[in-house]
Design an enzyme around this catalytic site. Structure first.
Site, PDB file in Angstrom:
ATOM      1  N   ASN A   1     -15.066 -18.361   2.083  1.00 54.68           N
ATOM      2  CA  ASN A   1     -14.027 -19.029   1.092  1.00 54.68           C
ATOM      3  C   ASN A   1     -12.843 -18.225   1.092  1.00 54.68           C
ATOM      4  O   ASN A   1     -13.025 -17.027   0.983  1.00 54.68           O
ATOM      5  CB  ASN A   1     -14.584 -19.365  -0.275  1.00 54.68           C
ATOM      6  CG  ASN A   1     -15.768 -20.324  -0.274  1.00 54.68           C
ATOM      7  OD1 ASN A   1     -15.849 -21.118   0.667  1.00 54.68           O
ATOM      8  ND2 ASN A   1     -16.568 -20.320  -1.267  1.00 54.68           N
TER       9      ASN A   1
ATOM     10  N   ARG B   1     -20.396 -23.239   3.892  1.00 52.11           N
ATOM     11  CA  ARG B   1     -20.617 -21.800   4.385  1.00 52.11           C
ATOM     12  C   ARG B   1     -22.014 -21.559   4.850  1.00 52.11           C
ATOM     13  O   ARG B   1     -22.189 -21.130   5.723  1.00 52.11           O
ATOM     14  CB  ARG B   1     -20.291 -20.775   3.364  1.00 52.11           C
ATOM     15  CG  ARG B   1     -18.758 -20.574   3.118  1.00 52.11           C
ATOM     16  CD  ARG B   1     -18.381 -19.347   2.140  1.00 52.11           C
ATOM     17  NE  ARG B   1     -19.186 -19.654   0.840  1.00 52.11           N
ATOM     18  CZ  ARG B   1     -19.483 -18.875   0.067  1.00 52.11           C
ATOM     19  NH1 ARG B   1     -19.076 -17.596   0.332  1.00 52.11           N
ATOM     20  NH2 ARG B   1     -20.082 -19.026  -1.119  1.00 52.11           N
TER      21      ARG B   1
END
Length: 92
Positions: free
Chosen positions: A36, A18
């Site tokens: 996520n 990320r």
């Protein structure tokens, strides 16, 4: 303007995916988010210049060095319906 939602599959959680993704998105001037999913995948929404979106989609297929991307599912969205002012890393 292009808007796409990506679902990135493989070993993509716990490897800095990320943060890596967000750094490229910001550098390319894109808006949207990355987060996520409970399934172990990563979801991202990208909004911006066609070329910049295409570049990050291609980079997403490889990911950072500790990731092992097995697939990227791409869904095109209506860009006029997507309103973002920046790029965010979202927490579940």
């Amino acid at each position: 303007m292009t808007a796409v939602k990506l679902t990135i599959l493989g070993k993509v959680q716990g490897v800095g995916y990320r943060r890596w993704f967000a750094q490229y998105a910001v550098a390319l001037g894109l808006k949207g988010y990355v987060m996520n999913l409970d399934s172990g995948a990563v979801e991202a929404l990208l909004l911006g210049d066609d070329g910049a979106v295409a570049e990050l989609v291609n980079r997403a297929k490889v990911g950072p060095s500790d990731a092992a991307v097995t697939d990227v599912v791409i869904v095109e969205l209506a860009s006029e319906q997507q309103i973002f002012t920046d790029f965010q890393i979202r927490r579940e």
